[in-house]
Design a protein around this motif. Structure first.
Motif, PDB file in Angstrom:
ATOM      1  N   GLN A   1       0.850  -1.190   0.000  1.00  0.00           N
ATOM      2  CA  GLN A   1       0.000   0.000   0.000  1.00  0.00           C
ATOM      3  C   GLN A   1       0.884   1.237   0.000  1.00  0.00           C
ATOM      4  N   ILE A   2       0.796   2.022  -1.073  1.00  0.00           N
ATOM      5  CA  ILE A   2       1.606   3.229  -1.224  1.00  0.00           C
ATOM      6  C   ILE A   2       0.721   4.448  -0.951  1.00  0.00           C
ATOM      7  N   GLU A   3       1.148   5.293   0.001  1.00  0.00           N
ATOM      8  CA  GLU A   3       0.343   6.459   0.343  1.00  0.00           C
ATOM      9  C   GLU A   3       0.854   7.750  -0.288  1.00  0.00           C
ATOM     10  N   ILE A   4       2.169   7.945  -0.317  1.00  0.00           N
ATOM     11  CA  ILE A   4       2.697   9.232  -0.785  1.00  0.00           C
ATOM     12  C   ILE A   4       3.908   9.011  -1.676  1.00  0.00           C
ATOM     13  N   PHE A   5       4.218  10.039  -2.474  1.00  0.00           N
ATOM     14  CA  PHE A   5       5.404  10.061  -3.334  1.00  0.00           C
ATOM     15  C   PHE A   5       6.181  11.337  -3.015  1.00  0.00           C
ATOM     16  N   ILE A   6       7.500  11.195  -2.950  1.00  0.00           N
ATOM     17  CA  ILE A   6       8.361  12.334  -2.642  1.00  0.00           C
ATOM     18  C   ILE A   6       9.403  12.472  -3.747  1.00  0.00           C
ATOM     19  N   PRO A   7       9.939  13.671  -3.973  1.00  0.00           N
ATOM     20  CA  PRO A   7      10.961  13.852  -5.009  1.00  0.00           C
ATOM     21  C   PRO A   7      12.287  13.215  -4.597  1.00  0.00           C
ATOM     22  N   TRP A   8      12.985  12.648  -5.588  1.00  0.00           N
ATOM     23  CA  TRP A   8      14.279  12.006  -5.343  1.00  0.00           C
ATOM     24  C   TRP A   8      15.368  12.868  -5.970  1.00  0.00           C
ATOM     25  N   PRO A   9      16.099  13.613  -5.174  1.00  0.00           N
ATOM     26  CA  PRO A   9      17.158  14.461  -5.735  1.00  0.00           C
ATOM     27  C   PRO A   9      18.380  13.626  -6.127  1.00  0.00           C
ATOM     28  N   LEU A  10      18.716  13.600  -7.404  1.00  0.00           N
ATOM     29  CA  LEU A  10      19.870  12.832  -7.871  1.00  0.00           C
ATOM     30  C   LEU A  10      21.125  13.683  -7.752  1.00  0.00           C
ATOM     31  N   THR A  11      21.539  13.869  -6.522  1.00  0.00           N
ATOM     32  CA  THR A  11      22.728  14.674  -6.232  1.00  0.00           C
ATOM     33  C   THR A  11      23.858  13.739  -5.847  1.00  0.00           C
ATOM     34  N   ASP A  12      25.005  14.292  -5.548  1.00  0.00           N
ATOM     35  CA  ASP A  12      26.151  13.485  -5.137  1.00  0.00           C
ATOM     36  C   ASP A  12      25.872  12.718  -3.852  1.00  0.00           C
ATOM     37  N   GLN A  13      24.862  13.171  -3.113  1.00  0.00           N
ATOM     38  CA  GLN A  13      24.517  12.484  -1.871  1.00  0.00           C
ATOM     39  C   GLN A  13      23.922  11.105  -2.145  1.00  0.00           C
ATOM     40  N   THR A  14      23.193  10.963  -3.258  1.00  0.00           N
ATOM     41  CA  THR A  14      22.525   9.697  -3.547  1.00  0.00           C
ATOM     42  C   THR A  14      23.270   8.841  -4.548  1.00  0.00           C
ATOM     43  N   LYS A  15      24.110   9.426  -5.396  1.00  0.00           N
ATOM     44  CA  LYS A  15      24.736   8.659  -6.466  1.00  0.00           C
ATOM     45  C   LYS A  15      25.668   7.545  -5.995  1.00  0.00           C
ATOM     46  N   PRO A  16      26.461   7.716  -4.961  1.00  0.00           N
ATOM     47  CA  PRO A  16      27.402   6.645  -4.626  1.00  0.00           C
ATOM     48  C   PRO A  16      26.808   5.502  -3.805  1.00  0.00           C
ATOM     49  N   GLN A  17      25.524   5.447  -3.606  1.00  0.00           N
ATOM     50  CA  GLN A  17      24.936   4.491  -2.676  1.00  0.00           C
ATOM     51  C   GLN A  17      24.605   3.148  -3.300  1.00  0.00           C
ATOM     52  N   GLY A  18      25.333   2.743  -4.324  1.00  0.00           N
ATOM     53  CA  GLY A  18      25.157   1.420  -4.893  1.00  0.00           C
ATOM     54  C   GLY A  18      23.964   1.320  -5.811  1.00  0.00           C
TER      55      GLY A  18
END
Length: 881
Positions: free
Chosen positions: A278-295
Motif C-alpha cells: 500500500q503506497i500512500e505518498i510520493f516524494i521527489p528524489w534528488p539525484l545529487t552526489d549524496q545519492t549517487k554513490p549508494q550502490g
C-alpha cells in the motif's frame, strides 16, 4: 424540397418494413397483377375468361406457397421467425420449469466462472497498462537477475542513449511504513516512494488536483523532501477527499512537507510495480552526489522514441553498458536488460493465468456435455411434439433452427445470471489485498468482458444444443411417430451418445482434478519447507523513533529502553530489533574473506541484515555455531558479525568459520562470532543465499527499526500491552501496525494460493457436474428399463443382483473416463512444470488419489439409482406404461 421528398420516401420505406400486414397486402396485390396479366394474354389467344383464369392460376401455382417463398427472402421474415422461435422456446421453459432452472443454474456457474477468469486475464495480460502509450514503455533492469541500477549509470545512460525519448526511475529501497506522519491526529506510518522529477510526465500521469514536482523541489535533501504527492486512496481515507489539502504543510519524519497534488484514481503504483504493498505518498528524489554513490538503488523505466524497436534499443544499451563499465571501473557492473513494461508486469503470472484459462475452458466443455446430455434425455418426452411438427410440414432446417434457438435462449438466460455472479466475483477479487498479484485491483467487468460473456453464451448454447438438434433432424417422420408411441425404445437410440458424453465428462473432470491435485501437493510442499525461522507466535512492530538519533549512545539508549519495555510485557518471551523482516528485503553488499583474492566482477555478495541482541531468539532462527549478539557488542567493542550456513560454506569451505575475519563492502574488518540457519528471505521456493547479520549497536547503516517479539500467547493478545509499554519511550511513536510473521508467509505464497484456490474450485465444480451426469444417465436408464427390471425380478432376480448390474455399469463409465483422463493428464500436465515445487508432473500419489476419488464419486452417483431400482415392485412395473 428535394430533402423533403427524400424524407417522405424514407418514411414510406420504414413504414413498409415495420408494418407486416402492409407488406403482405402489397405482395398479394403484386401476385394478383401477374395473374391478371396472364389472363389477358390467354384471352387474347382465344380462350374464354373463366378458362383463362383457371389456366393462369394453375400455371402461377399455389399463391400461399409463393407468398411463403417470397417472405423467406425478407430480413423481416427472419426476424419474425426468430421471434416466433423465441416465444416457442420460452413457452417450453415455462412448461418444464425444473429442467429450465437446472439448466440455467449450470450454465450460469460455467459462464460466470469463464467471465471472471477472462476479467482477470484481461486485466493482467490483455488490457494495456493505465499509462499513456504504454506499448512504448520499457523496463530497464541490470543483468539477467533484474538487479537495480546505480544512479550514476542512470544519469549517464539517460544522457548518452539515442533510443529513448526519456527515462525515469524511483528508489528500489523504500520500505513499507518508512515515513512517519505526525501533527494531524494520531501518528501514522506511511509508505513513501522517492521518484525522479520526470517520473509522472514520462508515464503520462497528471495529478487530479494540484501539480507534479518542480525542478527546484528535486534538488533538495534526500532525507528532507520539500514536497509530496498523495495517492488518491490515501487522500480519500485520510483527508476525506478535501481539495484544500493541496498547499497544506504536513509534518513528515519531523520535517515540514508541502502537499503539492493528489494523483488520479486511475494511477495505482503499487498494483503495477509493487503488488501487495500500500503506497500512500510520493516524494521527489534528488539525484545529487549524496545519492549517487549508494550502490544499486534505482529501478528504471524508459519510453522508446517513435520508430525505435526494442531489439535496437537493447543493442544500443548493451554497447553503452560496456562503455560505462570501461570508463568507470570504480562503479558497479552495468549490463542493461530491456523488456517491455507490459511483459515485465505480466510475465510472472502468465503461466498461472494460462493454466486458469485452460481450466475454465475444460469446465465449459463439461458444462456443455452435461447440458447436452440433459437435452438428449429430454428428447424422449418431446418425440410426439417433434413428430407432429414434422407431419405438419416442418423441414429439417426449421427443426434444427428451433432446437438451437431453445439452447441459445437457455444459455443466454444462464449468461445473465452468470454475469451477475461474475460482477460479484470480480468486485471481491479487486478488493482482496491478500494476494500479491499485479493489477488485481483493476479487475472488473468492462466492455470486453461483456462481449466475451455474450460470445460464450452463444457458443455454449450452440455447442450443447447442436448434438440433440442433429439427432432430431436425422430421424424420419416414421421413426418419430414410432418413438412417440407406447413401448418405443427412443431412450436406447440415444443411449450410446449419452454414455459417451458421461465418459467425456469424467475424463475432463479427471484432467482438472489431476492439475489441481498437483498444484495442491506442490503448495503443501512449499508450506513444508524449512523457513529458517519460526513464524508461529512471532510478530513485529515498526518503531522508528520520531526524534533524530545523532550518536551511538543515544541509539543504544533507545534500543535498551525499547527492549526492556517489550520484555516487561506479560506474555512476551523474547524481543529483538531488525531493519528488515523475513521475506521483506534483499539489500546486498560485497563481502570478502580476509586473505582471499577474488577476480573483479566475481566478488561474493551477501544479503545484509542489521539486528539487535535478542532478535534471533525472537524470530526463532536457530544458532548452529558460536554465539549471537549481546548487549556488549557496541560501537566501542570489536566489530563482529553473524553469518548463515550458506555464507560460511561459500567463504570458508571445509573450515571453521568462527573467528574468521571479513571485510564488509571493502571498508573494515569484522570477526565471525556465530553461524545461524539459512533463512528464506526472498521466496519460500528459493533457497537462501549468503547472508550476514550486523549488530545494530555497532552501525547506523539501516533505514528502519522493526521490533520483533515472540509470545507465549496469540500475538494479537499482547499488542495492547506492548503499545502501552512503548508509549512513554516516544509519545509520537505510531504503534498501530502489528504484523504477524505468519501473515508474511501467507503473503509470500499468495500468488500460488490464488491459483490453487481457483483451480481447486473449478475441479470441484467439474467433479460435481460429472457425478450429476453419471446420476442422470443411470437414472434415465433405470426409468427406461422399469418393465425389464420388473420381469427379471419376477423371474427370480434378487435386488442385490439388480444393484450390482447397475453399479457395474457405473464402474465401466468411471474406468473409461479415468483411463482417458489420466492419459490426457500425463500429456497436458507438462504445462504445469514451471508452477510445481518439490514434486514432478507424474507424481504417483496425486494420480492415485485422483483415481480413487473419481471412482468413489461415480460409485456413489450410480448407487442411488441402483438402490431405487432394487426396490421396484414387479407387479407395478409390469402394469406401468
Amino acid at each position: 424540397m428535394q430533402a423533403y421528398s427524400r424524407w417522405k420516401r424514407f418514411r414510406r420505406r420504414l413504414g413498409y418494413w415495420l408494418d407486416r400486414h402492409e407488406r403482405n397486402r402489397w405482395l398479394w396485390l403484386e401476385m394478383e397483377f401477374h395473374i391478371e396479366s396472364m389472363i389477358d394474354e390467354l384471352v387474347a389467344q382465344g380462350m374464354s375468361k373463366p378458362e383463362a383464369r383457371t389456366a393462369a392460376r394453375r400455371k402461377f401455382g399455389n399463391m400461399t406457397q409463393k407468398s411463403e417463398e417470397a417472405r423467406s427472402t425478407w430480413i423481416a421474415r427472419w426476424l419474425s421467425d426468430l421471434a416466433q422461435d423465441l416465444r416457442h422456446a420460452f413457452r417450453g421453459m415455462r412448461r418444464d420449469a425444473a429442467f429450465t432452472v437446472f439448466t440455467i443454474l449450470i450454465a450460469a456457474l460455467g459462464i460466470g466462472a469463464s467471465s471472471t477468469v477472462f476479467s482477470v486475464v484481461n486485466a493482467l495480460l490483455l488490457r494495456p497498462l493505465p499509462f499513456r502509450d504504454s506499448g512504448r514503455l520499457v523496463w530497464i533492469a541490470n543483468g539477467e537477475q533484474n538487479f537495480n541500477t546505480q544512479t550514476e549509470h542512470y544519469s549517464d545512460f539517460r544522457e548518452l542513449n539515442r533510443s529513448f525519448s526519456d527515462m525515469a526511475g524511483w528508489s528500489g529501497y523504500y520500505r513499507a511504513g518508512d515515513s512517519e506522519l505526525t501533527g494531524i491526529g494520531e501518528p501514522e506510518r506511511l509508505t513513501s516512494v522517492p521518484v525522479t522529477e520526470n517520473f509522472f510526465p514520462l508515464l503520462g500521469v497528471q495529478p487530479a488536483i494540484g501539480r507534479s514536482f518542480t525542478s527546484a523541489e528535486c534538488q533538495g535533501k534526500y532525507s528532507a523532501p520539500p514536497a509530496m504527492l498523495l495517492s488518491y486512496s490515501f487522500w480519500r481515507s485520510r483527508f476525506a477527499s478535501d481539495p484544500n489539502v493541496v498547499g497544506r504543510k504536513l509534518i513528515l519524519n519531523n520535517q515540514p512537507v508541502t502537499v503539492v497534488g493528489v494523483l488520479p484514481a486511475s494511477f495505482d503504483f503499487a498494483s503495477v510495480f509493487a503488488p501487495g504493498t500500500q503506497i500512500e505518498i510520493f516524494i521527489p528524489w534528488p539525484l545529487t552526489d549524496q545519492t549517487k554513490p549508494q550502490g544499486n538503488t534505482m529501478w528504471i523505466i524508459g519510453r522508446l522514441k517513435p520508430g525505435t524497436t526494442l531489439p535496437a534499443a537493447q543493442a544500443e544499451a548493451t554497447t553503452l553498458g560496456k562503455q560505462l563499465e570501461t570508463q568507470h571501473p570504480e562503479r558497479n557492473a552495468m549490463a542493461p536488460r530491456l523488456v517491455s513494461l507490459e511483459k515485465h508486469v505480466s510475465e510472472q503470472v502468465k503461466p498461472a493465468l494460462f493454466v486458469l484459462a485452460c481450466a475454465v475452458g475444460v469446465v465449459m466443455l463439461i458444462v456443455c456435455a452435461n447440458l447436452s446430455n440433459l437435452q438428449l434425455a429430454r428428447l424422449g418426452t418431446r418425440q410426439k411434439e417433434i413428430a407432429t411438427r414434422m407431419a405438419l410440414g416442418a423441414g429439417r432446417l426449421r427443426l434444427l433452427r428451433q432446437m438451437l434457438t431453445e439452447s441459445v435462449a437457455l444459455s443466454c438466460c444462464g449468461a445473465v445470471l452468470g454475469l451477475l455472479l461474475a460482477m460479484a466475483g470480480t468486485r471481491e477479487l479487486a478488493r482482496l489485498h491478500a494476494f500479491n498479484l499485479p493489477l488485481l485491483a483493476s479487475v472488473k467487468i468492462d466492455g470486453s468482458a461483456l462481449a466475451f460473456t455474450l460470445l460464450t453464451a452463444f457458443a455454449c448454447g450452440l455447442l450443447f444444443g447442436l448434438l440433440p438438434a442433429l439427432r432430431v433432424t436425422a430421424r424420419s417422420l416414421c421413426e418419430g411417430m414410432q418413438d412417440a408411441s407406447r413401448g418405443s425404445s427412443s431412450g436406447k437410440r440415444h443411449g450410446g451418445v449419452r454414455d459417451g458424453l458421461v465418459v467425456a465428462e469424467l475424463a475432463f473432470a479427471c484432467i482438472l482434478l489431476v492439475s489441481s491435485g498437483l498444484l495442491i501437493r506442490s503448495f503443501l510442499q512449499v508450506l513444508d519447507v524449512n523457513l529458517g525461522f519460526q513464524p508461529e507466535r512471532a510478530a513485529a512492530l515498526r518503531i522508528d523513533p520520531s526524534f533524530r538519533i545523532s550518536s551511538y549512545p543515544q541509539q543504544n539508549t533507545f534500543i535498551d529502553d525499547v527492549l526492556r519495555g517489550a520484555r516487561s510485557v506479560p506474555g512476551i518471551r523474547a524481543a529483538g530489533i531488525t531493519d528488515v523482516l523475513p521475506l521483506g528485503g534483499d539489500r546486498s553488499w560485497t563481502v570478502l574473506a580476509k586473505g582471499q583474492v577474488y577476480q573483479k566482477g566475481h566478488e561474493p555478495l551477501a544479503f545484509i541484515r542489521v539486528v539487535s541482541d535478542g532478535y534471533f531468539e525472537a524470530a526463532g532462527i536457530p544458532l548452529r555455531l558460536g554465539r549471537t549478539f549481546t548487549e556488549r557488542d557496541r560501537a566501542m567493542s570489536e566489530p563482529v558479525v553473524v553469518v548463515n550456513e550458506t555464507m560460511a560454506r561459500t567463504l570458508w569451505p571445509g573450515q571453521n568459520p568462527l573467528g574468521q575475519m571479513i571485510t564488509v563492502d571493502g571498508k573494515s574488518f569484522a570477526g565471525v562470532t556465530g553461524v545461524v540457519a539459512d533463512v528464506r528471505h526472498e521466496a519460500l521456493e528459493k533457497a537462501s543465499g549468503s547472508e550476514m547479520y550486523l549488530p545494530m549497536r555497532q552501525t547506523a547503516d539501516y533505514s528502519a527499526m522493526q521490533l520483533v517479539v515472540r509470545t507465549e500467547l496469540p500475538p494479537d493478545s499482547v499488542a495492547a500491552g506492548l503499545r502501552t509499554a512503548l508509549r512513554p519511550i516516544d509519545p509520537n511513536l505510531p504503534v498501530r501496525d502489528f504484523v504477524n510473521f505468519q501473515d508474511l508467509v501467507d503473503r509470500a505464497v499468495s500468488p500460488r494460493r490464488f491459483l490453487v484456490l481457483l483451480l481447486a474450485g473449478f475441479a470441484g465444480f467439474a467433479l460435481i457436474l460429472a457425478s450429476l451426469g453419471v446420476y442422470a444417465v443411470i437414472s434415465f436408464s433405470v426409468s427406461q428399463r422399469v418393465q425389464e427390471i420388473g420381469i427379471r425380478m419376477a423371474l427370480g432376480a434378487s435386488p442385490r443382483a439388480v444393484q450390482t448390474g447397475i453399479v457395474l455399469r457405473t464402474f465401466v463409465f468411471a474406468a473409461l473416463g479415468l483411463v482417458l483422463g489420466i492419459a490426457a493428464s500425463r500429456v497436458l500436465s507438462s504445462a504445469l512444470g514451471s508452477l510445481l515445487f518439490g514434486i514432478t508432473t507424474s507424481d504417483p500419489l496425486t494420480f492415485t488419489e485422483v483415481g480413487t476419488l473419481l471412482i468413489a464419486v461415480a460409485a456413489i452417483a450410480g448407487y442411488i439409482p441402483a438402490w431405487k431400482a432394487s426396490r421396484i415392485d414387479p407387479m407395478i412395473a409390469l402394469r406401468s406404461d
